[in-house]
Scaffold this active site. Structure first.
Site, short mmCIF file in Angstrom:
data_model
loop_
_atom_site.label_atom_id
_atom_site.label_comp_id
_atom_site.label_asym_id
_atom_site.label_seq_id
_atom_site.Cartn_x
_atom_site.Cartn_y
_atom_site.Cartn_z
N CYS A 74 0.86 -1.18 0.00
CA CYS A 74 0.00 0.00 0.00
C CYS A 74 0.90 1.23 0.00
CB CYS A 74 -0.88 -0.04 1.25
SG CYS A 74 -1.86 1.44 1.50
N CYS A 196 -1.14 3.80 -6.62
CA CYS A 196 -1.97 3.17 -5.58
C CYS A 196 -2.21 1.75 -6.05
CB CYS A 196 -3.30 3.93 -5.45
SG CYS A 196 -4.54 3.04 -4.47
N1 DGL Z 1 -4.04 0.62 -1.96
C1 DGL Z 1 -3.60 1.70 -1.20
C2 DGL Z 1 -2.46 2.46 -1.82
O1 DGL Z 1 -1.67 1.87 -2.51
C3 DGL Z 1 -4.58 2.50 -0.40
C4 DGL Z 1 -5.81 2.97 -1.03
C5 DGL Z 1 -6.73 3.55 0.00
O2 DGL Z 1 -7.11 2.82 0.91
O3 DGL Z 1 -7.06 4.74 -0.09
O4 DGL Z 1 -2.30 3.63 -1.61
#
Ligand code: DGL
Length: 283
Positions: A74, A196
């Site tokens: 993430c 993301c």
């Molecule tokens: N998948 C996550 C990222 O790479 C977070 C997305 C979220 O929960 O806003 O930032």
């Protein structure tokens, strides 16, 4: 310790895009994946909240699942928490993700690169430092995409799925239009960084909107290579790929909607529903 699983976590299903690459690179490894969907999205929450969630999940994966390495799949959690995670767990192999600006520089011919990510990631000091170091090599157009991770998260939900899929297209239409022109001509963006991990699951929509020529850059593969390198260097790699009996186990946990995780895991990793379980909600 070589038999211990690799821990992987994200605010929800986005990190499954990283897990895909990890599993391809290391099919003999066991993985335990934590989808923090009960607290998603991270991208529009405070740094403090995301840091506290990341520390609690890491602690749980270490104590209860005896992980030998942790992949923070993430971007938002990496930006908010990787430093503190390293301080609190100095002996753990820890790998984070960040928007792939450097790989994008290798690919872009027009030297104009688009970057999409969450507000948390793109507003972080960590991202600003990364950008500042590369800004003399290309133009970067940076676009936070509020609401997009949530829509992707909801797209696998039985009841919300249809509406969420429509919402993904609408949001991406608006955000890419705001960014400017994509294409191969001088001044146009020929490369888009998916900053993301959720956005990888909207690649088809992006291809339809931007055309097949635009290069979409994500981080799964480099992160998987780095994880493999670190495990190898520490002599912690489970031997393989080998005979079928050596194939690793994947176990997925969620504190959100179980059927959504099952649908996502089946769709993107070909996993059966019994690979997914409810997570301890006390974490
Ligand atoms: N998948 C996550 C990222 O790479 C977070 C997305 C979220 O929960 O806003 O930032």
């Amino acid at each position: 310790m070589t038999e211990s699983p690799i821990g992987v976590f994200d605010s929800g299903i986005g990190g499954l895009s990283v897990l895909q690459s990890l599993q391809e690179a290391m099919p003999a490894e066991h993985f335990v994946y934590w989808a923090d969907s009960g607290h998603a999205p991270y991208g529009e929450k405070s740094d403090l909240f995301v840091r506290q969630r990341s520390l609690a999940i890491a602690q749980h994966l270490i104590k209860k699942h005896h992980i030998k390495a942790l992949v923070v799949a993430c971007n938002t959690a990496t930006a908010a928490a990787i430093h503190e995670l390293r301080v609190q767990h100095p002996h753990l192999i820890l790998i984070g993700v960040e928007p792939a600006l450097k790989p994008a520089l290798q690919l872009s011919k027009t030297r104009h690169i688009g970057v999409i990510g969450t507000r948390g990631t793109l507003g972080s000091d960590k991202f600003h430092r990364l950008l500042a170091n590369l800004q003399d090599q290309a133009d970067f157009t940076v676009q936070p995409c509020n609401g997009l991770a949530l829509a992707i998260e909801q797209s696998t939900h039985l009841a919300l799925g249809g509406q969420a899929t429509q919402r993904i297209t609408e949001l991406l239409q608006g955000y890419t239009r705001e960014m400017g022109e994509f294409g191969q001509a001088p001044g146009q963006m020929d490369t888009l960084v998916l900053g993301c991990t959720h956005y990888v699951f909207a690649e088809n929509v992006l291809r339809q909107l931007l055309g097949p020529q635009i290069q979409l850059v994500s981080t799964g593969e480099p992160v998987a290579r780095q994880t493999r390198r670190l495990l190898e260097a520490a002599a912690l790699l489970r031997s393989g790929p080998g005979p079928r009996s050596l194939a690793g186990r994947i176990s997925l946990l969620t504190n959100g909607d179980l059927t959504s995780l099952q649908a996502a895991a089946q769709r993107w990793l070909g996993l059966t529903h019994d690979a997914c379980q409810r997570a301890d909600t006390q974490v």
